[in-house]
Design an enzyme around this catalytic site. Structure first.
Site, short mmCIF file in Angstrom:
data_model
loop_
_atom_site.label_atom_id
_atom_site.label_comp_id
_atom_site.label_asym_id
_atom_site.label_seq_id
_atom_site.Cartn_x
_atom_site.Cartn_y
_atom_site.Cartn_z
N ASP A 58 -11.70 -7.07 21.62
CA ASP A 58 -10.73 -7.03 22.71
C ASP A 58 -11.33 -6.47 23.99
O ASP A 58 -11.11 -7.00 25.08
CB ASP A 58 -9.52 -6.19 22.30
CG ASP A 58 -8.49 -6.10 23.41
OD1 ASP A 58 -8.04 -7.17 23.90
OD2 ASP A 58 -8.13 -4.97 23.80
N CYS A 106 0.84 -1.20 0.00
CA CYS A 106 0.00 0.00 0.00
C CYS A 106 0.87 1.24 0.00
O CYS A 106 1.92 1.29 0.64
CB CYS A 106 -0.90 0.03 1.24
SG CYS A 106 -2.31 -1.06 1.12
N HIS A 107 0.40 2.26 -0.72
CA HIS A 107 1.10 3.54 -0.72
C HIS A 107 0.85 4.26 0.60
O HIS A 107 -0.28 4.26 1.09
CB HIS A 107 0.58 4.43 -1.87
CG HIS A 107 0.92 3.92 -3.22
ND1 HIS A 107 0.15 2.99 -3.87
CD2 HIS A 107 1.96 4.19 -4.04
CE1 HIS A 107 0.69 2.72 -5.05
NE2 HIS A 107 1.80 3.43 -5.17
N MET A 117 -8.25 0.43 1.00
CA MET A 117 -7.56 -0.34 2.03
C MET A 117 -7.56 0.40 3.37
O MET A 117 -7.65 -0.22 4.42
CB MET A 117 -6.12 -0.68 1.60
CG MET A 117 -6.06 -1.58 0.38
SD MET A 117 -7.11 -3.06 0.48
CE MET A 117 -6.45 -3.86 1.92
N GLU A 118 -7.51 1.72 3.32
CA GLU A 118 -7.55 2.50 4.55
C GLU A 118 -8.91 2.39 5.22
O GLU A 118 -9.00 2.21 6.44
CB GLU A 118 -7.20 3.97 4.25
CG GLU A 118 -5.74 4.21 3.94
CD GLU A 118 -5.24 3.66 2.61
OE1 GLU A 118 -4.01 3.56 2.43
OE2 GLU A 118 -6.06 3.34 1.73
#
Length: 163
Positions: free
Chosen positions: A134, A83-84, A119-120
């Site tokens: 969690d 990824c950039h 992707m972000e």
């Protein structure tokens, strides 16, 4: 003979080795991506829902997940090798409970750039979901991260929206 990897953007057609996509010739456009993760919390955990959040000894679950999703989206290039690295202009993480009592996380990423932010957005939604897991696992392990998917993307070569 044509390479079987010719259609994969992250594989060099000449060497068949992984490579970062060259975006140097692409046009700068406003690009937006929206991703969604759905978390199913068991009844024991959902009984702790008060107002718009679940409060634990670790703090407010959804508020913490929003911060975690935002931080993760900014670190996507550190997590996904090809990824950039991007200077994101906006990240917004929203969390709500839907009609079937599932936790719905929506992460929107925005940039004006030569490459997209799918992707972000996906990373932000995923890490928000993992943060909820969690923070709630002390109450019960009856937790399922049901799905993470791209809902919409605009800008760049093509737009996309789920049906």
């Amino acid at each position: 003979m044509e390479s079987k990897t010719a259609n994969f953007t992250h594989i060099d057609a000449n060497t068949n080795y992984p490579t970062m996509v060259d975006v140097s010739d692409k046009q700068i456009t406003k690009r937006t991506a929206v991703a969604q993760s759905i978390v199913v919390l068991g009844d024991e955990i959902m009984a702790l829902l008060s107002g718009n959040d679940i409060h634990t000894k670790k703090g407010p679950v959804f508020q913490t997940a929003i911060i975690a999703g935002t931080m993760a989206a900014k670190k996507t290039a550190d997590l996904i090798p090809l990824c950039h690295p991007l200077a994101l202009e906006n990240i917004k993480v929203d969390i709500c409970i839907n009609e079937t009592r599932e936790v719905v996380i929506m992460c929107t990423a925005v940039i004006t750039s030569k490459t997209g932010v799918e992707m972000e957005a996906l990373t932000g939604a995923s890490i928000a979901a993992l943060t909820i897991y969690d923070m709630c696992k002390a109450f019960s392990h009856d937790i399922v991260i049901k799905e993470t998917k791209l809902i919409q993307k605009t800008g760049g070569k093509s737009d996309y929206q789920t049906q």
